[in-house]
Design a protein around this motif. Structure first.
Motif, PDB file in Angstrom:
ATOM      1  N   UNK A 185      82.700 189.724 -26.923  1.00  0.00           N
ATOM      2  CA  UNK A 185      84.283 189.739 -26.606  1.00  0.00           C
ATOM      3  C   UNK A 185      85.196 190.721 -26.966  1.00  0.00           C
ATOM      4  N   UNK A 186      84.673 191.177 -28.098  1.00  0.00           N
ATOM      5  CA  UNK A 186      85.361 192.252 -29.507  1.00  0.00           C
ATOM      6  C   UNK A 186      84.753 193.761 -27.963  1.00  0.00           C
ATOM      7  N   UNK A 187      84.097 193.621 -27.921  1.00  0.00           N
ATOM      8  CA  UNK A 187      83.082 194.514 -27.406  1.00  0.00           C
ATOM      9  C   UNK A 187      83.864 195.042 -26.383  1.00  0.00           C
ATOM     10  N   UNK A 188      84.206 194.248 -24.740  1.00  0.00           N
ATOM     11  CA  UNK A 188      84.574 193.934 -24.027  1.00  0.00           C
ATOM     12  C   UNK A 188      86.290 194.882 -23.994  1.00  0.00           C
ATOM     13  N   UNK A 189      86.606 193.700 -25.218  1.00  0.00           N
ATOM     14  CA  UNK A 189      88.420 194.639 -25.364  1.00  0.00           C
ATOM     15  C   UNK A 189      88.168 195.821 -26.445  1.00  0.00           C
ATOM     16  N   UNK A 190      87.974 196.297 -26.835  1.00  0.00           N
ATOM     17  CA  UNK A 190      87.336 197.402 -26.981  1.00  0.00           C
ATOM     18  C   UNK A 190      87.385 198.400 -26.231  1.00  0.00           C
ATOM     19  N   UNK A 191      86.683 198.615 -25.109  1.00  0.00           N
ATOM     20  CA  UNK A 191      86.099 199.227 -23.627  1.00  0.00           C
ATOM     21  C   UNK A 191      87.421 198.966 -23.488  1.00  0.00           C
TER      22      UNK A 191
END
Length: 146
Positions: free
Chosen positions: A104-110
């Motif tokens: 989830x954190x990676x998808x928000x940052x992307x």
């Protein structure tokens, strides 16, 4: 007529693929209830009404207990009453929670990068049929020739 039969066969065939096995049928449940009623009557006739009530209470309590196979899979004792907190503690793995949170954190940052930062670094542009390239001015929001 043949087309209708083919459609019917396809529908019936698709329905056969979707059939989900169910638990004990109505007849089995009724037989179990009938047996419980018969035993309660026996306890009432042989001993007392309170013994029959105690029998019914014990049967209801036993229905909420685990069998040996299910208890082993949940990590609890066989015959123990249902305890949701204990079952969750026995079967909750912190690793999967960390993986989901990290994804989830990676998808928000992307999404943040491509939605905000990338568009600010290189403003949108397009080329028309004549070959002229237009770039969007970040201050005014209007496309101008490059």
């Amino acid at each position: 007529m043949r087309g209708v039969m083919r459609i019917w066969l396809v529908v019936v065939g698709a329905g056969a693929l979707v059939v989900v096995p169910r638990g004990p049928g109505r007849a089995t449940r009724l037989a179990a209830k009938k047996e419980d009623d018969r035993m309660a009557k026996f306890y009432k006739d042989r001993f007392s009404a309170s013994a029959a009530e105690e029998y019914r209470f014990a049967r209801e309590r036993d229905k909420s207990k685990y069998n040996a196979k299910r208890a082993k899979s949940l990590g609890v004792q066989a015959g123990e009453e249902f305890d949701l907190d204990r079952a969750l503690d026995a079967n909750t793995d912190d690793t999967i929670t960390k993986i989901i949170a990290g994804a989830f954190i990676v998808s928000v940052l992307v999404a943040l990068y491509f939605g905000v930062i990338q568009s600010a670094i290189s403003p949108p542009s397009f080329t028309d049929a004549a070959g002229t390239t237009y770039v969007k001015d970040p201050k005014t929001g209007v496309f101008r020739e490059r």
